[in-house]
Design a protein around this motif. Structure first.
Motif, PDB file in Angstrom:
ATOM      1  N   PRO A  69       0.824  -1.210   0.000  1.00 15.33           N
ATOM      2  CA  PRO A  69       0.000   0.000   0.000  1.00 15.33           C
ATOM      3  C   PRO A  69       0.860   1.262   0.000  1.00 15.33           C
ATOM      4  CG  PRO A  69      -0.842  -1.587   1.584  1.00 15.33           C
ATOM      5  CD  PRO A  69       0.473  -2.127   1.107  1.00 15.33           C
ATOM      6  N   ILE A  70       0.485   2.200  -0.849  1.00 16.18           N
ATOM      7  CA  ILE A  70       1.181   3.490  -0.934  1.00 16.18           C
ATOM      8  C   ILE A  70       0.332   4.529  -0.210  1.00 16.18           C
ATOM      9  CG2 ILE A  70       1.981   5.309  -2.487  1.00 16.18           C
ATOM     10  CD1 ILE A  70       2.528   3.102  -4.555  1.00 16.18           C
ATOM     11  N   ILE A  71       0.885   5.109   0.832  1.00 17.06           N
ATOM     12  CA  ILE A  71       0.170   6.111   1.627  1.00 17.06           C
ATOM     13  C   ILE A  71       0.644   7.501   1.231  1.00 17.06           C
ATOM     14  CG2 ILE A  71      -0.266   6.986   3.952  1.00 17.06           C
ATOM     15  CD1 ILE A  71       0.056   4.101   4.934  1.00 17.06           C
ATOM     16  N   ASP A  72      -0.298   8.322   0.828  1.00 18.23           N
ATOM     17  CA  ASP A  72       0.037   9.670   0.380  1.00 18.23           C
ATOM     18  C   ASP A  72       0.250  10.623   1.556  1.00 18.23           C
ATOM     19  OD1 ASP A  72      -0.157  11.840  -1.938  1.00 18.23           O
ATOM     20  OD2 ASP A  72      -1.366  12.555  -0.265  1.00 18.23           O
ATOM     21  N   ARG A  73      -0.724  10.655   2.469  1.00 19.74           N
ATOM     22  CA  ARG A  73      -0.653  11.615   3.570  1.00 19.74           C
ATOM     23  C   ARG A  73      -1.430  11.083   4.767  1.00 19.74           C
ATOM     24  NH1 ARG A  73      -1.685  17.944   2.424  1.00 19.74           N
ATOM     25  NH2 ARG A  73      -0.040  17.430   0.926  1.00 19.74           N
ATOM     26  N   THR A  74      -0.950  11.419   5.961  1.00 14.04           N
ATOM     27  CA  THR A  74      -1.600  10.997   7.194  1.00 14.04           C
ATOM     28  C   THR A  74      -2.075  12.220   7.971  1.00 14.04           C
ATOM     29  OG1 THR A  74      -0.204   9.018   7.336  1.00 14.04           O
ATOM     30  CG2 THR A  74      -1.302   9.718   9.351  1.00 14.04           C
TER      31      THR A  74
END
Length: 329
Positions: A298-303
């Motif tokens: 999974p690629i997470i852009d922003r938290t």
């Protein structure tokens, strides 16, 4: 009491409120999860704006994905215990089973012990994107080595999941995006080719890439005018799977291509997988194996923090993200 996100009227991100509500114990066959992270999806913005396939009674909760620790189990639950680290399969109804809260209660059949190598943010970013892409590409289209597959809205979490799944089975992933701004990022994410809608002739580029045999599978989230160039580049007997319909423009029916190439144009919802226990188990096995082997990442852009849920939804609507938006609690 526990904090949850609800909305009392339909509208933009500003209608979301964090409120204190009574916490009920899990019912029979249910587990209660102390939520550590949430995965955000466009469906939640659509529900909030009264544009989703469900119509809530207000005030309403929302949310489809969560990861956390089991706090309590209901009568009849045998495969889970308090303290287990789990993530949630998106339910058929987020109105009935909302995720946005410090605690969330779900049927045990929708809860998964994810690989222990995943952190909370990654675990919350798994199921919607990979189940959606798996159902279309593997279960319906039977994607296999040697296939060309076109993936529109390729920088979305589902688009990136589709690229990874295509690579996992040996297919050639052709990513379609609006401009060249995300071209290199898509190539780095595993796309074999990138086509930009605003800068290139879609049909010509697809024909150049796929050659005379054409593209067998199209996985489209957009609809609208691109249907004609997409089908023009497809192979005989190919299948176009529509799962989004983001375009505000009319979607023409490409009759000449459909007839001459005997194409299949098919609508698709992830509920076809999550609502079928046999298909869901096959999907879970495929995804968990990919996560364990590292072929699915999974690629997470922003938290965002939980208190920033309004800001998170504003960013969700910006269409600027590359991958998944996650909220931590």
């Amino acid at each position: 009491m526990t904090r949850v996100v609800r909305f009392h009227q339909h509208g933009g991100p500003e209608v979301l409120r964090i409120e204190d509500v009574a916490l009920s114990p899990p019912g029979s066959g249910e587990v209660q999860i102390r939520v550590k992270a949430l995965g955000l999806n466009r469906a939640e913005a659509l529900l909030r704006a009264a544009s989703y396939i469900e119509t809530p009674t207000l005030p309403s909760g929302l949310g489809l994905e969560a990861a956390g620790v089991i706090e309590a189990i209901g009568v009849g639950v045998k495969d889970f215990a308090p303290g287990d680290s789990v993530s949630v399969i998106p339910p058929q109804s987020m109105i009935r089973w909302p995720a946005y809260g410090e605690f969330a209660t779900y049927p045990a059949g929708l809860v998964v012990k994810h690989p222990p190598s995943l952190d909370w943010q990654t675990a919350a970013a798994v199921w919607m994107q990979y189940l959606t892409a798996y159902g279309a590409l593997i279960d319906i289209a039977g994607l296999h080595s040697g296939d060309h597959v076109v993936i529109t809205a390729a920088s979305s979490s589902v688009g990136l999941a589709a690229i990874q799944i295509a690579n996992r089975v040996g297919a050639t992933a052709i990513a379609v995006t609006r401009t060249s701004a995300k071209r290199q990022a898509l190539l780095d994410a595993g796309a074999a080719e990138v086509v930009t809608l605003a800068e290139e002739d879609l049909a010509a580029r697809l024909n150049e890439i796929a050659g005379p045999e054409g593209v067998r599978v199209v996985f489209d989230a957009i609809g609208g005018p691109i249907f004609e160039p997409l089908t023009a580049a497809m192979s005989r007997g190919g299948i176009l799977i529509e799962y989004g319909g983001v375009s505000r423009e009319p979607t023409p029916f490409p009759l000449p291509a459909v007839l001459s190439k005997t194409l299949t144009l098919r609508g698709y919802l992830v509920h076809e997988i999550t609502g079928n226990p046999v298909k869901l188990e096959a999907a879970k096995a495929f995804i968990v194996e990919g996560l364990e082997h590292g072929t699915l990442r999974p690629i997470i852009d922003r938290t965002f923090a939980f208190d920033q849920i309004v800001e998170a939804h504003r960013y969700l609507e910006s269409n600027e993200q590359f991958g998944k938006i996650v909220v931590t609690i």
